[in-house]
Structures are given as C-alpha cells and as structure tokens.
Write an enzyme that holds these catalytic residues in place. Structure first.
Site, short mmCIF file in Angstrom:
data_model
loop_
_atom_site.label_atom_id
_atom_site.label_comp_id
_atom_site.label_asym_id
_atom_site.label_seq_id
_atom_site.Cartn_x
_atom_site.Cartn_y
_atom_site.Cartn_z
N ASP A 1 6.95 3.99 3.60
CA ASP A 1 7.27 5.15 4.42
C ASP A 1 8.77 5.10 4.72
O ASP A 1 9.58 5.59 3.94
CB ASP A 1 6.39 5.10 5.67
CG ASP A 1 6.53 6.32 6.55
OD1 ASP A 1 7.29 7.24 6.20
OD2 ASP A 1 5.87 6.38 7.61
N ASP B 1 0.82 -1.20 0.00
CA ASP B 1 0.00 0.00 0.00
C ASP B 1 0.86 1.26 0.00
O ASP B 1 0.74 2.11 -0.87
CB ASP B 1 -0.98 0.01 1.19
CG ASP B 1 -0.31 -0.24 2.53
OD1 ASP B 1 0.92 -0.46 2.58
OD2 ASP B 1 -1.01 -0.22 3.56
P1 IMP Z 1 7.47 1.54 6.63
O1 IMP Z 1 8.01 0.24 7.18
O2 IMP Z 1 7.85 2.71 7.50
O3 IMP Z 1 7.84 1.76 5.19
O4 IMP Z 1 5.92 1.49 6.77
C1 IMP Z 1 5.15 0.76 5.91
C2 IMP Z 1 3.83 0.37 6.51
O5 IMP Z 1 3.40 1.31 7.49
C3 IMP Z 1 2.78 0.37 5.44
O6 IMP Z 1 2.66 -0.89 4.83
C4 IMP Z 1 1.55 0.79 6.21
O7 IMP Z 1 0.92 -0.35 6.76
C5 IMP Z 1 2.05 1.66 7.31
N1 IMP Z 1 1.96 3.10 6.96
C6 IMP Z 1 2.97 3.94 6.64
N2 IMP Z 1 2.53 5.17 6.35
C7 IMP Z 1 1.19 5.11 6.48
C8 IMP Z 1 0.13 6.09 6.30
O8 IMP Z 1 0.33 7.26 5.95
N3 IMP Z 1 -1.13 5.63 6.51
C9 IMP Z 1 -1.42 4.35 6.88
N4 IMP Z 1 -0.47 3.41 7.05
C10 IMP Z 1 0.83 3.80 6.85
MG MG Z 2 0.93 -2.05 5.16
#
Ligand code: IMP
Ligand code: MG
Length: 190
Positions: free
Chosen positions: A114, A111
């Site tokens: 981040d 999805d």
């Molecule tokens: P990362 O490991 O920091 O890249 O985060 C990835 C996961 O965090 C995604 O698969 C989402 O489930 C969640 N996430 C990150 N940013 C958002 C946001 O803005 N809204 C909702 N979920 C988010």
């Molecule tokens: Mg996710």
C-alpha cells in the site's frame, strides 16, 4: 467448480463485502505464472522465501507449490496496521526469522503493498543481514499509492486504492479464509 461458484460469497461474509477484486480462478492462474517465472529466474540458486505473516500465508502456500526448485521457507510477522484500515507508518517486528540470511537468495513474499512503508522497512532490515540477493514478490500492488519508491520484481495484480480482504488479507482478523480478494465495505475493523 465453475467461476460462479468460486466467486459467490458465503453468507457469513456477504454483508460486509462488495464486489470481487480478484477471483479465486484469476489468483490460481497468476500464482502459477509467478511460480514459473521464479522457477526459471532462480534455476541453480533456489531461493529462501520469506513470508510476511499473517497476510501472505495463503499466497505463500500456493506460490511455493508452483515453484519447481528446492525452495526453503521462513516467516516474519510485522505489525503496521493494528485493527484499523489505515497505515500507522509504524512497523513493529512481532516474529523474527529463524534462519541465517548470509549468502542466501532471499525472496520476500508479501500480500499487498500500500504505502510501501512496511516493505521499505523489511528491505533495510533483511538487507543488513548480507543476503546474496533480495527481491520481492507481492500478490497485490495498490496503484500509485506508494510513498516510498519500490522496485518490486514480481507483482501478481495491480489494484485500485480500495481496502480489500480475502486470500490471507483481513480486517480485524476476519476474511482471511476466503479464496478470492474482495472489496471491504463494512465499518472500520475492530
Ligand atoms: P503498507 O506499509 O502501507 O505498504 O501496508 C502494507 C501492509 O498493510 C500489508 O502487508 C497489509 O498487512 C496491510 N494492508 C494494506 N492494504 C490492505 C488492504 O487493502 N487489506 C488488508 N490489509 C492491507
Ligand atoms: Mg501484511
């Protein structure tokens, strides 16, 4: 439905959400384009799409129907956020795959990316299972925030650093059922 109708927020959601970040119409168009790209890139070697639950559910459902190849799908569930809106950096596998990846052309369907920590973990985890290839298709990429350098083959939209919900994305399990992506302006999810 007109753009206005698809972008207007239902009353149960309006209180906690700011502006539309990606409208339902923009998503529909872009998902179709991504499907066409994947269709030509994977001609003759239909991919195994691996959706990352729960956030990628809506994207997966639309993307797979835009790919004109005999794709197969599976899902993993990982947890990295809990109910808060900041990453913990800890990735936990909640549901593993049902299929063997050996020799498969695997496309991870995410999805939003981040920090990139979740994807980095998944890539290593899935890469260790000897797929023929391993690529990523993410609906949203948060600009400039990746702590881990990422090579993402398909990106739907690059967005700012705001926390967003809708089209599968949640805060505290809510707002996944909106057709567009919106900025979340409410309190910390619980
Ligand atoms: P990362 O490991 O920091 O890249 O985060 C990835 C996961 O965090 C995604 O698969 C989402 O489930 C969640 N996430 C990150 N940013 C958002 C946001 O803005 N809204 C909702 N979920 C988010
Ligand atoms: Mg996710």
């Amino acid at each position: 439905m007109s753009d206005n109708e698809t972008n207007s927020l239902p009353s149960w959601a309006a209180h906690d959400l700011g502006g539309v970040v990606v409208s339902a119409d923009e998503i529909r168009r872009r998902v179709h384009e991504l499907g066409q790209l994947i269709t030509s890139d994977y001609a003759g070697r239909p991919p195994l799409l691996i959706g990352v639950l729960k956030g990628a559910l809506n994207f997966m459902a639309d993307l797979m129907r835009s790919i004109e190849l005999p794709v197969e799908i599976d899902f993993m569930a990982v947890s990295s956020y809990g109910a808060a809106t900041k990453t913990s950096g800890v990735v936990r596998i909640v549901k593993d795959l049902d299929v063997d990846l050996q020799g498969r052309d695997v496309l991870i369907v995410e999805d939003v990316i981040d920090s990139g920590l979740t994807l980095n973990y998944l890539r290593q985890y899935l890469g260790a299972r000897s797929p023929a290839s391993l690529e990523v298709c993410a609906l949203l990429l948060k600009d400039g925030l990746q702590r881990v350098e990422q090579d993402i083959r398909y990106v739907g939209f690059t967005i700012g650093s705001e926390f967003v919900v809708g089209y599968g994305l949640d805060v505290g399990e809510r707002f996944r059922n909106l057709d567009g992506v919106y900025e979340y302006t409410g309190g910390t999810g619980s």
